[in-house]
Design a protein around this motif. Structure first.
Motif, mmCIF file in Angstrom:
data_model
loop_
_atom_site.group_PDB
_atom_site.id
_atom_site.type_symbol
_atom_site.label_atom_id
_atom_site.label_comp_id
_atom_site.label_asym_id
_atom_site.label_seq_id
_atom_site.Cartn_x
_atom_site.Cartn_y
_atom_site.Cartn_z
ATOM 1 N N PRO A 62 -7.329 8.951 6.550
ATOM 2 C CA PRO A 62 -6.069 8.592 5.886
ATOM 3 C C PRO A 62 -4.863 9.116 6.661
ATOM 4 N N VAL A 63 -3.851 8.266 6.819
ATOM 5 C CA VAL A 63 -2.656 8.654 7.580
ATOM 6 C C VAL A 63 -1.918 9.798 6.896
ATOM 7 N N MET A 98 3.678 4.104 11.930
ATOM 8 C CA MET A 98 4.529 3.721 10.809
ATOM 9 C C MET A 98 4.640 4.850 9.792
ATOM 10 N N GLY A 99 3.546 5.548 9.546
ATOM 11 C CA GLY A 99 3.577 6.651 8.584
ATOM 12 C C GLY A 99 4.492 7.773 9.029
ATOM 13 N N ILE A 100 4.410 8.160 10.303
ATOM 14 C CA ILE A 100 5.262 9.236 10.817
ATOM 15 C C ILE A 100 6.724 8.802 10.812
ATOM 16 N N GLU A 154 0.826 -1.205 0.000
ATOM 17 C CA GLU A 154 0.000 0.000 0.000
ATOM 18 C C GLU A 154 0.862 1.257 0.000
ATOM 19 N N THR A 155 1.989 1.214 0.716
ATOM 20 C CA THR A 155 2.873 2.384 0.800
ATOM 21 C C THR A 155 3.468 2.711 -0.562
ATOM 22 N N LEU A 156 3.887 1.696 -1.287
ATOM 23 C CA LEU A 156 4.475 1.920 -2.610
ATOM 24 C C LEU A 156 3.464 2.513 -3.587
ATOM 25 N N SER A 157 2.199 2.298 -3.328
ATOM 26 C CA SER A 157 1.158 2.884 -4.178
ATOM 27 C C SER A 157 0.738 4.267 -3.702
ATOM 28 N N GLY A 158 1.432 4.777 -2.664
ATOM 29 C CA GLY A 158 1.125 6.112 -2.159
ATOM 30 C C GLY A 158 0.078 6.147 -1.074
#
Length: 316
Positions: free
Chosen positions: A86-87, A284-286, A71-75
């Motif tokens: 949304p984060v 994780m996002g931060i 999911e992260t690689l897709s933004g």
């Protein structure tokens, strides 16, 4: 320079993977269960397991990690487990508040640290050097949360000169009001940065004053002040650039404790709330966002090295 940038960007990939794995593992090993935030006294075990399944927390840890990476690689950094927002949207929403506070603090610290460090290094072991060193030791030793509470007590409660909490007064929408709310947290953060910067600049100044070009300038009749601020200052900027590059991550992550004490609506307070609620996606996002900013800061510092000092050459 182009080769340096490409090489550093390639080194970024394994570094970010390592950071994400380490952070994800530490979160999973930490005590607590985010599902408990949704549990009510009358809820059955089947309902609790259904919530766990909907959040994707019933899968093995490595499966959760790969899903998050995909999911992260897709933004998409995912959605908060607490407020379901949304984060990435929450981070970007709070980024201006943190960047403004941290940017003002670091800028103020640098502007004060350069002359103080130069003066301390030029007057080594004299009374002014000892006074500045004492100030630096206090700044390094004093806990920032204690200083924040102390300033809040005197200037907000006793003297009632400045607001103690928040970023804006309810019903007031002006730049002056935001500045008034930011004075105390900015002072606390600048005090901590200033103590560190002064030590670095003082040490660099002492080393530069032993160089041959300084003695040549004295032979030409230059004054001590001219040598310090016209010649030594150029070389002293190198450690300052390093510190600024490392501080770029703090522009994103912010000062968690300071923002929490002053209820400043930045990324730091968002991270504290996420930690308390075991909100894995936000944590994780931060962490990932801060890591990227740290890497970018180091890269910018390397580029500025070559601009500030042309003698620095990059090789393969």
């Amino acid at each position: 320079m182009r080769q340096l940038i490409v090489r550093r960007l390639l080194q970024t990939v394994p570094l970010l993977i390592f950071v994400s794995i380490a952070c994800f593992a530490m979160i999973k090993l930490a005590p607590g269960d985010p599902v408990l935030s949704f549990v009510t006294p009358n809820m059955h075990a089947e309902d609790i397991e259904r919530i766990r399944h909907n959040l994707g927390l019933d899968k093995p840890g490595y499966v959760q990690y790969f899903i998050w990476i995909k999911e992260t690689l897709s933004g998409n950094l995912g959605y908060s487990l607490i407020n379901h927002k949304p984060v990435l949207g929450q981070i970007m929403e709070r980024l201006p508040a943190t960047a403004g506070l941290m940017g003002a603090s670091i800028g103020l610290a640098v502007l004060l640290a350069i002359p103080l460090g130069l003066v301390a290094g030029a007057n080594r072991n004299r009374w002014i050097d000892k006074l500045i060193n004492l100030f630096s030791y206090i700044g390094i030793s004093v806990p920032l949360f204690w200083l924040a509470i102390l300033l809040m007590y005197f200037f907000s409660i006793k003297l009632q000169w400045l607001p103690s909490m928040g970023m804006r007064t309810i019903g007031v929408n002006s730049t002056i009001d935001v500045i008034k709310h930011g004075i105390l947290p900015c002072t606390v953060l600048a005090f901590g940065f200033l103590a560190i910067y002064v030590r670095y600049i003082r040490s660099s100044t002492i080393g530069q004053l032993k160089e041959d070009y300084v003695q040549i300038q004295y032979a030409f009749g230059s004054t001590k002040r001219t040598i310090l601020f016209r010649h030594v200052l150029k070389h002293v900027l190198l450690p300052v650039i390093t510190l600024l590059g490392l501080s770029l991550a703090e522009l994103v992550a912010g000062a968690i404790v300071t923002e929490t004490v002053f209820s400043w609506p930045g990324i730091g307070s968002l991270g504290m709330t996420a930690v308390k609620g075991m909100d894995y996606p936000v944590i994780m996002g931060i962490t990932l966002f801060s890591s990227v900013m740290l890497i970018v800061g180091n890269l910018l510092a390397d580029i500025l090295y070559g601009i500030t000092d042309p003698r620095i050459k990059t090789t393969r």
